[in-house]
Scaffold this active site. Structure first.
Site, PDB file in Angstrom:
ATOM      1  CG  ASN A  97      -0.299  -0.014   2.528  1.00 55.67           C
ATOM      2  OD1 ASN A  97       0.606  -0.813   2.621  1.00 55.67           O
ATOM      3  ND2 ASN A  97      -0.930   0.466   3.482  1.00 55.67           N
ATOM      4  CG  ASP A 307       0.953  -3.477  10.673  1.00 50.25           C
ATOM      5  OD1 ASP A 307       1.209  -2.961   9.562  1.00 50.25           O
ATOM      6  OD2 ASP A 307      -0.314  -3.256  10.976  1.00 50.25           O
ATOM      7  CG  HIS A 311       0.830   7.369   9.672  1.00 50.63           C
ATOM      8  ND1 HIS A 311       0.524   7.432   8.420  1.00 50.63           N
ATOM      9  CD2 HIS A 311       0.554   5.913   9.954  1.00 50.63           C
ATOM     10  CE1 HIS A 311      -0.086   6.296   7.910  1.00 50.63           C
ATOM     11  NE2 HIS A 311      -0.229   5.504   8.906  1.00 50.63           N
TER      12      HIS A 311
HETATM   13  O1  DOR Z   1      -2.682   0.794  11.259  1.00 51.93           O
HETATM   14  C1  DOR Z   1      -2.402   0.383  10.238  1.00 51.93           C
HETATM   15  N1  DOR Z   1      -1.376   1.167   9.263  1.00 51.93           N
HETATM   16  N2  DOR Z   1      -3.191  -0.609   9.722  1.00 51.93           N
HETATM   17  C2  DOR Z   1      -2.734  -1.100   8.341  1.00 51.93           C
HETATM   18  O2  DOR Z   1      -3.532  -2.204   7.751  1.00 51.93           O
HETATM   19  C3  DOR Z   1      -2.001  -0.315   7.379  1.00 51.93           C
HETATM   20  C4  DOR Z   1      -0.937   0.656   8.096  1.00 51.93           C
HETATM   21  C5  DOR Z   1      -0.373   1.551   7.337  1.00 51.93           C
HETATM   22  O3  DOR Z   1       0.092   1.423   6.146  1.00 51.93           O
HETATM   23  O4  DOR Z   1      -0.320   2.826   7.678  1.00 51.93           O
HETATM   24 ZN    ZN Z   2       0.226  -3.926   7.773  1.00 58.44          ZN
END
Ligand code: DOR
Ligand code: ZN
Length: 450
Positions: A97, A307, A311
């Site tokens: 993504n 994960d 940000h």
């Molecule tokens: O909290 C999340 N951030 N969950 C996700 O599925 C994607 C990820 C992101 O790419 O920021």
């Molecule tokens: Zn993820």
């Protein structure tokens, strides 16, 4: 590129126990694991004194979002890989993504090219599924560097989404390899998002994206895998109900993972730390956290991941509910799990099983994840004696903050080594961040998956 290296007098965390001794890497491969020690340095060999340190296989993080291309202000393959190395991670699998999304062969080739130039660790990439890219998914089957297909069954960061049965069936029926699903049910999610519109307290996040959302999608993904005889990996499990259900319904085709943050945080930390720990699926409740530990220990959950989803704090500052979901984690995951081990939650060997051996097994990455003669010389030497409090200034991620700020950690990597080449170093009594070693691209290769 590969190196020759000798580690002496370390506590080596081997598949069958922890033994004090020496380990030699020749041309990037573990040549000798000497239980009694006594290996003498050879000419030109890089020698590390491992006295007082534990030697582990390099960790493999199969779930990161390094934001390249699209958001270099948050992370790119170079900064993400450096942060990973600082945390003892020697291989990563990156999610699709990005901007644009990685949904075709050309986008993945570009990522692999860039990684070859910039990373200091091994790398692999997911292709993203859309409602109409089955031929793209087929075009990368068996391609070096591609670890699997990612399906967002529920909306999260970005616009990748496949939730209608007909599209999911088409993908499961017509592709090979591993499908990794973000399992949250889109229909229920959208209904609840509108119901919860008026709530601005952060506790609403876990209430809105509730356990039922996750459980519906998890059950649906497993049913699809069984119907089409397709390998399935369910990413970031968050709830006791999913973990308990998978314990008796997982079968041979399905594997799963848990994030370090879901093993560490609960509703009280969400209250205390706020939007920094906002993510999808959410941090849940104490009972969920405890069951995730239990299901990790009984083997239902195969591995521990980050994960890593950086940000900026500026973007987070808008507050709940508009703040973006996700938190960084690659440089803290191994120390945090080792801190849990030293606090008695699990053993150091468990951590190696969940963060090194487990991910290699799930994704079929050969020759990695264990200290065995003939395996790749991906190593991390950690200090389990010292404890230090982490601050935002101690981080390598481009966003410059950590969800674990203020926490006391042990298990910091003193050396991170990729194919026998040192890529990160700290010294006892030196700075928390330590020092990056070597130029971008000096170590690390495109991973192969079987
Ligand atoms: O909290 C999340 N951030 N969950 C996700 O599925 C994607 C990820 C992101 O790419 O920021
Ligand atoms: Zn993820």
């Amino acid at each position: 590129m590969s190196g020759n290296l000798l580690v002496q007098n370390a506590m080596m965390v081997l598949p069958d126990g922890i033994v004090e001794g020496d380990l030699r890497v020749v041309e990037g491969l573990i040549e000798t694991v000497a239980h009694q020690g006594g290996l003498q340095p050879r000419e030109g060999e890089f020698v590390i004194d491992g006295t007082g340190l534990h030697l582990l296989p390099g960790a493999i993080d199969p779930h990161v979002h390094f934001r390249e291309p699209g958001n270099p202000e948050k992370e790119d393959l170079e900064s993400g890989s450096r942060a990973a190395a600082a945390g003892g991670i020697t291989a990563f699998l990156d999610m699709p993504n990005t901007i644009p999304n990685a949904t075709n062969r050309a986008a993945l080739e570009a990522k692999i090219d860039s990684a070859a130039k910039k990373t200091v660790t091994h790398y692999g990439f997911f292709i993203g599924a859309t409602t109409n890219n089955v031929s793209d998914l087929q075009s990368i089957e068996g391609m070096e560097g591609i670890c699997g297909i990612k399906i967002f069954m529920g909306s999260s960061t970005g616009d990748l989404l496949v939730h209608e049965q007909e599209h999911l069936e088409e993908i499961f029926a017509n592709t090979g390899g591993i499908i990794a699903t973000h399992a949250e049910d889109e229909e229920r999610l959208q209904m609840r998002i509108s119901e919860f519109k008026h709530r601005t307290d952060i506790a609403a996040h876990a209430e809105c994206r509730d356990v039922e959302c996750a459980l519906i999608a998890t059950k649906r993904a497993v049913a699809l895998a069984k119907k089409h005889n397709h390998r399935l990996h369910i990413v970031h499990l968050t709830s006791a109900d999913e973990a308990d259900w998978l314990a008796s319904n997982k079968g041979e085709l399905v594997t799963t993972e848990v994030c370090v943050q879901h093993l560490t945080f609960d509703q009280n930390d969400v209250e205390e730390r706020g939007v920094r720990v906002l993510m999808n699926p959410p941090i849940r409740y104490i009972e969920d956290k405890e069951t995730l530990w239990k299901r990790l220990k009984d083997g239902t959950i195969d591995c521990v991941v980050t994960d890593h989803a950086p940000h900026t704090l500026a973007a987070k500052a808008i507050g709940f509910p508009k703040a973006p979901a996700g938190m960084p984690g690659v440089e803290t995951s191994l120390p945090l799990m080792l801190t849990h081990a030293m606090d008695g939650k699990c053993s150091v060997s468990d951590v190696v099983r969940w963060m090194c051996t487990g991910p290699a097994k799930v994704y079929g990455i050969g020759n990695k994840g264990s200290l065995i003669e003939g395996y790749d010389g991906d190593l991390v030497l950690v200090d389990l004696e010292t404890r230090r409090i982490i601050t935002d200034d101690d981080t390598w991620t481009k966003v410059g903050w950590t969800p674990y700020v203020g926490m006391e950690l042990t298990g910091l990597p003193m050396w991170t080594i990729v194919d026998g080449i040192p890529v990160h170093k700290r010294t006892l009594g030196g700075s928390f961040r330590g020092e990056a070693i070597g130029a971008p691209g000096c170590a690390g290769r495109t991973l192969k998956f079987s």
